[in-house]
Design a protein around this motif. Structure first.
Motif, short mmCIF file in Angstrom:
data_model
loop_
_atom_site.label_atom_id
_atom_site.label_comp_id
_atom_site.label_asym_id
_atom_site.label_seq_id
_atom_site.Cartn_x
_atom_site.Cartn_y
_atom_site.Cartn_z
N PHE A 25 1.05 -1.10 0.01
CA PHE A 25 -0.01 0.00 0.05
C PHE A 25 0.95 1.27 -0.21
O PHE A 25 1.59 1.51 1.03
CB PHE A 25 -0.88 0.10 1.23
N MET A 26 0.86 1.83 -1.09
CA MET A 26 1.72 3.20 -1.20
C MET A 26 0.84 4.30 -1.31
O MET A 26 -0.10 4.48 -1.97
CB MET A 26 2.54 2.90 -2.56
N ASP A 27 1.43 5.53 -0.64
CA ASP A 27 0.71 6.89 -0.67
C ASP A 27 0.63 7.43 -2.20
O ASP A 27 1.75 7.35 -2.91
CB ASP A 27 1.62 7.92 0.25
N GLN A 28 -0.57 7.97 -2.30
CA GLN A 28 -0.94 8.43 -3.66
C GLN A 28 0.15 9.56 -4.17
O GLN A 28 0.40 9.73 -5.31
CB GLN A 28 -2.20 8.84 -3.89
N THR A 29 0.60 10.40 -3.28
CA THR A 29 1.39 11.51 -3.59
C THR A 29 2.74 11.36 -3.21
O THR A 29 3.94 12.08 -3.49
CB THR A 29 0.85 12.66 -2.91
N ASP A 30 3.08 10.64 -2.27
CA ASP A 30 4.53 10.38 -1.79
C ASP A 30 5.10 8.91 -1.82
O ASP A 30 4.60 7.84 -1.06
CB ASP A 30 4.73 10.57 -0.28
N GLY A 31 5.64 8.25 -2.76
CA GLY A 31 5.74 7.02 -3.19
C GLY A 31 6.89 6.54 -1.99
O GLY A 31 7.09 5.20 -2.09
N THR A 32 7.37 7.21 -1.24
CA THR A 32 8.40 6.53 -0.32
C THR A 32 7.58 6.16 0.91
O THR A 32 8.23 5.74 1.97
CB THR A 32 9.39 7.69 0.13
N LYS A 33 6.24 6.70 1.16
CA LYS A 33 5.54 6.25 2.27
C LYS A 33 4.62 4.97 1.83
O LYS A 33 3.88 5.01 1.07
CB LYS A 33 4.53 7.41 2.43
N ILE A 34 4.85 3.88 2.70
CA ILE A 34 4.12 2.81 2.76
C ILE A 34 3.55 2.48 3.86
O ILE A 34 4.07 2.61 4.97
CB ILE A 34 5.22 1.60 2.34
N LEU A 35 2.22 1.79 3.76
CA LEU A 35 1.30 1.29 4.96
C LEU A 35 2.06 0.02 5.43
O LEU A 35 1.92 -1.08 4.78
CB LEU A 35 0.06 1.36 4.53
N GLY B 35 1.51 2.85 14.56
CA GLY B 35 2.76 3.37 14.34
C GLY B 35 2.85 3.95 12.71
O GLY B 35 4.22 4.05 12.45
N ASN B 36 1.98 3.74 11.82
CA ASN B 36 1.92 4.13 10.50
C ASN B 36 1.91 5.59 10.40
O ASN B 36 1.33 6.22 11.10
CB ASN B 36 0.96 3.46 9.60
N LEU B 37 2.16 6.11 9.29
CA LEU B 37 1.76 7.54 8.82
C LEU B 37 0.60 7.90 8.18
O LEU B 37 0.07 6.94 7.61
CB LEU B 37 2.89 7.97 8.05
N ALA B 38 0.13 8.92 8.51
CA ALA B 38 -1.12 9.16 7.62
C ALA B 38 -1.09 9.36 6.25
O ALA B 38 -0.06 9.77 5.63
CB ALA B 38 -1.78 10.44 8.10
N GLY B 39 -1.99 8.81 5.31
CA GLY B 39 -1.66 8.80 3.98
C GLY B 39 -3.00 8.42 3.19
O GLY B 39 -3.80 7.80 3.85
N ASP B 40 -2.76 8.42 1.78
CA ASP B 40 -4.00 7.97 0.84
C ASP B 40 -3.25 6.68 0.34
O ASP B 40 -2.85 7.03 -0.88
CB ASP B 40 -4.25 9.06 -0.20
N TYR B 41 -3.71 5.66 0.70
CA TYR B 41 -2.92 4.40 0.36
C TYR B 41 -3.48 3.37 -0.80
O TYR B 41 -4.70 3.34 -0.39
CB TYR B 41 -2.35 3.57 1.58
N VAL B 42 -2.83 3.10 -1.48
CA VAL B 42 -3.32 2.34 -2.70
C VAL B 42 -2.53 1.09 -2.76
O VAL B 42 -1.10 1.13 -3.26
CB VAL B 42 -3.73 2.74 -4.02
N SER B 43 -3.03 -0.21 -2.96
CA SER B 43 -2.29 -1.55 -3.22
C SER B 43 -3.02 -1.96 -4.62
O SER B 43 -4.01 -1.77 -4.94
CB SER B 43 -2.40 -2.37 -2.27
N THR B 44 -1.93 -2.51 -5.46
CA THR B 44 -2.41 -3.28 -6.66
C THR B 44 -2.69 -4.75 -6.34
O THR B 44 -1.63 -5.43 -5.97
CB THR B 44 -1.26 -3.04 -7.85
N LEU B 45 -3.60 -5.34 -6.73
CA LEU B 45 -4.08 -6.66 -6.63
C LEU B 45 -3.78 -7.31 -8.08
O LEU B 45 -4.43 -6.77 -9.14
CB LEU B 45 -5.33 -6.91 -6.10
N THR B 46 -3.05 -8.21 -8.18
CA THR B 46 -2.81 -8.74 -9.73
C THR B 46 -3.37 -10.19 -9.63
O THR B 46 -2.87 -10.94 -8.85
CB THR B 46 -1.33 -8.81 -9.85
#
Length: 229
Positions: free
Chosen positions: A130-140, A210-221
């Motif tokens: 799950f990666m943040d939509q605006t900051d690719g370094t931020k992961i859930l 302990g996670n950071l706030a963000g708008d997270y998206v993961s891709t299901l393949t």
């Protein structure tokens, strides 16, 4: 060679021929009609030829349209027809680990097998972080998505036995996960269209504290293997 030995050898050769001979079947003329000698009976035939489905038949519509919609538009004789997106809504950070259920309506996965061979298939799924939509370094970190064993549903009148349904837990912490089998059709099962229909209250995401706030998206393949695994 004595007559007795020759006879035994001949019988053994005949037995071997009977053992390994391939059965042959006489073709039936579907238009042939016969009568009986007494004039009181007759035989006739019914005839139909079934061919595999292909791209000319177009995509298979979802039996249970979900919200959000998940139609893939796939065409062919073995297809993934529908994979519902999973929405988990908006939540505030908590002081401990929490679980959230999906807000998607009628979530499901649908597979159609029109090959007519009965060789079976397997539906696999893998996830990315799950990666943040605006900051690719931020992961859930530490998030786990659970897809439960659902209900096997099909069109009315389908005579095929259903595929096997499984629960999968998809860790999303680092890299793309290894594919896990969600639906599995052994030989002569899972023919036609089959849906793994989930109870939305059992589709969950576990989020550690302990996670950071963000708008997270993961891709299901999703991937469909043309034989059981």
């Amino acid at each position: 060679m004595s007559i007795k030995k020759a006879l035994i050898k001949g019988l053994m050769s005949s037995a071997a021929l009977l053992l390994f001979a391939t059965p042959t079947f006489a073709a039936i003329d579907p238009n042939a009609v016969t009568g009986s000698t007494d004039g009181l009976g007759a035989t006739s035939h019914g005839h139909i030829t079934i061919t595999p489905g292909d791209e000319t038949t177009g995509p298979t519509d979802p039996i249970f349209p979900s919200e959000p919609g998940g139609e893939t538009g796939n065409e062919g004789s073995l297809t993934i027809d529908n994979v519902s997106p999973l929405e988990f809504d908006t939540h505030q950070l908590a002081s401990g680990a929490v679980e959230y259920t999906t807000t998607s309506i009628d979530p499901n996965v649908q597979v159609t097998d029109k090959r007519g061979t009965g060789v079976g298939w397997a539906l696999q799924v893998a996830t990315s972080p799950f990666m943040d939509q605006t900051d690719g370094t931020k992961i859930l970190k530490g998030a786990i998505v659970t897809l439960p064993i659902g209900a096997a549903e099909t069109n009315p009148g389908n005579v095929s036995p259903p595929p096997e349904l499984r629960e999968v837990q998809l860790g999303t912490d680092s890299g793309t996960t290894n594919p896990q089998i969600l639906m599995r059709a052994d030989m002569n099962t899972g023919l036609g269209t089959w849906v793994d229909k989930f109870d939305p209250s059992r589709i969950k995401i576990s989020v550690p504290s302990g996670n950071l706030a963000g708008d997270y998206v993961s891709t299901l393949t999703w991937s469909l293997v043309d034989a059981p695994q």
